[in-house]
Design an enzyme around this catalytic site. Structure first.
Site, PDB file in Angstrom:
ATOM      1  N   GLU A  13      -5.323  -8.521   0.342  1.00 24.63           N
ATOM      2  CA  GLU A  13      -6.117  -8.114   1.508  1.00 24.63           C
ATOM      3  C   GLU A  13      -7.538  -7.804   1.086  1.00 24.63           C
ATOM      4  O   GLU A  13      -7.762  -7.080   0.115  1.00 24.63           O
ATOM      5  CB  GLU A  13      -5.567  -6.838   2.167  1.00 24.63           C
ATOM      6  CG  GLU A  13      -4.286  -7.034   2.909  1.00 24.63           C
ATOM      7  CD  GLU A  13      -3.773  -5.760   3.555  1.00 24.63           C
ATOM      8  OE1 GLU A  13      -4.602  -4.899   3.939  1.00 24.63           O
ATOM      9  OE2 GLU A  13      -2.548  -5.617   3.670  1.00 24.63           O
ATOM     10  N   GLU A  58       0.804  -1.225   0.000  1.00 23.13           N
ATOM     11  CA  GLU A  58       0.000   0.000   0.000  1.00 23.13           C
ATOM     12  C   GLU A  58       0.833   1.269   0.000  1.00 23.13           C
ATOM     13  O   GLU A  58       0.812   2.044   0.967  1.00 23.13           O
ATOM     14  CB  GLU A  58      -0.971   0.000   1.198  1.00 23.13           C
ATOM     15  CG  GLU A  58      -1.902  -1.201   1.176  1.00 23.13           C
ATOM     16  CD  GLU A  58      -3.089  -1.085   2.120  1.00 23.13           C
ATOM     17  OE1 GLU A  58      -3.145  -0.104   2.875  1.00 23.13           O
ATOM     18  OE2 GLU A  58      -3.946  -1.963   2.097  1.00 23.13           O
TER      19      GLU A  58
HETATM   20  C1  GCO Z   1      -2.532  -2.642   4.939  1.00 22.33           C
HETATM   21  C2  GCO Z   1      -3.639  -2.426   5.794  1.00 22.33           C
HETATM   22  C3  GCO Z   1      -3.664  -3.261   7.015  1.00 22.33           C
HETATM   23  C4  GCO Z   1      -4.825  -2.784   7.800  1.00 22.33           C
HETATM   24  C5  GCO Z   1      -6.087  -3.135   7.089  1.00 22.33           C
HETATM   25  C6  GCO Z   1      -7.318  -2.642   7.746  1.00 22.33           C
HETATM   26  O1  GCO Z   1      -2.029  -1.709   4.553  1.00 22.33           O
HETATM   27  O2  GCO Z   1      -2.092  -3.671   4.536  1.00 22.33           O
HETATM   28  O3  GCO Z   1      -3.622  -1.107   6.199  1.00 22.33           O
HETATM   29  O4  GCO Z   1      -2.430  -3.180   7.637  1.00 22.33           O
HETATM   30  O5  GCO Z   1      -4.826  -3.307   9.055  1.00 22.33           O
HETATM   31  O6  GCO Z   1      -6.073  -2.564   5.816  1.00 22.33           O
HETATM   32  O7  GCO Z   1      -7.305  -1.251   7.775  1.00 22.33           O
END
Ligand code: GCO
Length: 447
Positions: A353, A166
């Site tokens: 995710e 991300e």
């Molecule tokens: C990421 C996400 C996770 C978070 C999830 C819920 O970047 O991979 O931010 O670390 O915990 O997206 O918000």
């Protein structure tokens, strides 16, 4: 009743990240990360929560691997804490940190679970931040050294690598919106950091190829979806900008070797232009083996002058929200995947995710999180629909295996299919864990 069926070779799994689950931040020579610093800065994280103990997975990894195994998962996605390997970001390797990941990976392999390793899930060594962090191109060099060390150390054991997780979050959310570590609020800075993260990604991919490491490498950007409220051109364009902030901005450089010009122009008007050096875009656009996609939420958007960075407002259409206040929008999952295929071709995709925040607590040893099951059903249905439309999806990893440190929201928000009691550290399988396990076993579920 409909049966939603996935291909036989589809890979199922669950995901976590180091700072969110490991704890043991002061043990075995681990260095300080920007999330240690940020979480200990008053007012930054809900309730003053920190990752000091988190789920204590550093000590309980065997129990956690058993949970993954009992689920029937094919793949486990975890991240490595860079400051456990290089406590100062570069220089001396901390062998005890390396040993921990060997133990984790070995226990996954023993149980037939494939490790998928994220190199950067936000815990930048503080020593690098002290020299400017991702704004300083020396951090790119440090990242390549760290990545190279990990590739060679784990070659033959880890065969799926993710460079950065991300990058939108570690640039714009962390350095423009300021909600995540290190908490800056500067658009030019964030734009440069976004670019440097992409260069770091490309450099690591090149290193991987040059060293002939066995396996596959990709990155895991997060995407969302704004659906235009009307067919008015203004609404469509505002939504295009909102989508492109996550999508084209972070995909065009990788897949096309350029930034999207309509966004470059827009950012320029806002006073920000990425600082691009000769050769950067060539490095960034190294071919990757797979794309990790993180998707949680989407919504309907409408043009509104001076609203946010993009003249875009979020409309409350009355869609349900999860406990973290994010709209549930499976249609956006389908649409963004199809758009990715249309824009960038048929690169293999892993959903690295997708998941829902619901804060149910155990009652009599059970967690009846039926809303999470519903979320999973609607999102897996949308995913399957995208596959039927030709999107090349190879696997799905639920976020998250267990409740954990939800960044600026601390322990107040739970995404796990396993409940964690933060006082006793006891793990309890939720109903969604059992449902997901059955789905994995059958390769299908009934709507
Ligand atoms: C990421 C996400 C996770 C978070 C999830 C819920 O970047 O991979 O931010 O670390 O915990 O997206 O918000």
């Amino acid at each position: 009743m409909a049966i939603i069926q996935f291909p036989k070779d589809f890979k199922w799994g669950a995901a976590t990240a180091s700072y969110q689950i490991e704890g043991a931040t002061n043990e075995d020579g681990r260095g300080v990360s920007i999330w240690d610093t940020f979480s200990k800065t008053p007012g930054k994280v809900h309730n003053g929560d920190t990752g000091d103990v988190a789920c204590d997975s550093y000590h309980r990894y065997e129990e956690d691997v058993k949970l993954i195994h009992d689920l029937g998962a094919d793949v486990y996605r975890f991240s490595v804490a860079w400051p456990r390997i290089f406590p100062n970001g570069t220089g001396e390797v901390n062998q005890k940190g390396v040993d921990y990941y060997h133990k984790l990976v070995d226990s996954l392999l023993e149980k037939g679970i494939e490790p998928m390793c994220t190199l950067y899930h936000w815990d930048l060594p503080q020593a690098l931040q002290d020299k400017g962090g991702w704004d300083n191109r020396e951090t790119i060099e440090a990242f390549v050294q760290y990545a190279d060390f990990m590739f060679k150390e784990f070659d033959g054991k880890i065969k799926k690598w993710i460079t950065v997780n991300e990058p939108w979050c570690s640039s714009f959310l962390s350095n423009y919106i300021g909600e995540h570590a290190p908490g800056n609020q500067n658009l030019q800075l964030a734009t440069d950091i976004a670019h440097h993260l992409l260069v770091a990604h490309g450099r690591a991919v090149k290193q991987f190829r040059d060293s002939n490491i066995e396996g596959e490498i990709g990155y895991a950007p997060n995407v969302t979806w704004f659906e235009p409220y009307s067919t008015k051109q203004q609404d469509i364009e505002a939504c295009n900008r909102g989508n492109a902030w996550n999508l084209e901005w972070f995909f065009d450089p990788v897949f096309k070797g350029s930034y999207p010009s309509f966004m470059v122009d827009w950012f320029k008007e806002k006073g920000a232009t990425p600082t691009i050096l000769d050769g950067d875009l060539e490095i960034i656009s190294q071919p990757i083996d797979f794309l990790g996609i993180n998707y949680y939420t989407g919504n309907v958007g409408r043009y509104k002058e001076n609203e946010g960075l993009f003249d875009l407002e979020n409309i409350d259409m009355g869609y349900d929200k999860t406990d973290i206040d994010w709209f549930i929008y499976p249609e956006g999952f389908y649409k963004v995947l199809v758009k990715i295929k249309d824009l960038y071709g048929n690169v293999p995709i892993y959903i690295t995710e997708n998941g829902a925040c619901y804060n149910e607590e155990p009652e009599n040893g059970e967690v009846a999180d039926h809303k999470r099951i519903d979320y999973l059903k609607t999102h897996l249905t949308a995913l399957k629909r995208s596959m039927d439309s030709g999107v090349n999806v190879k696997g799905f990893l639920y976020w998250s295996l267990m409740d954990n440190f939800e960044w600026a929201l601390g322990y107040s928000m739970r995404f796990g299919i396993v409940h964690v009691n933060y006082e006793t550290l006891e793990r309890t399988k939720k109903d969604s864990y059992h449902w997901f396990g059955e789905t994995i076993q059958n390769g299908e579920f009934t709507l």
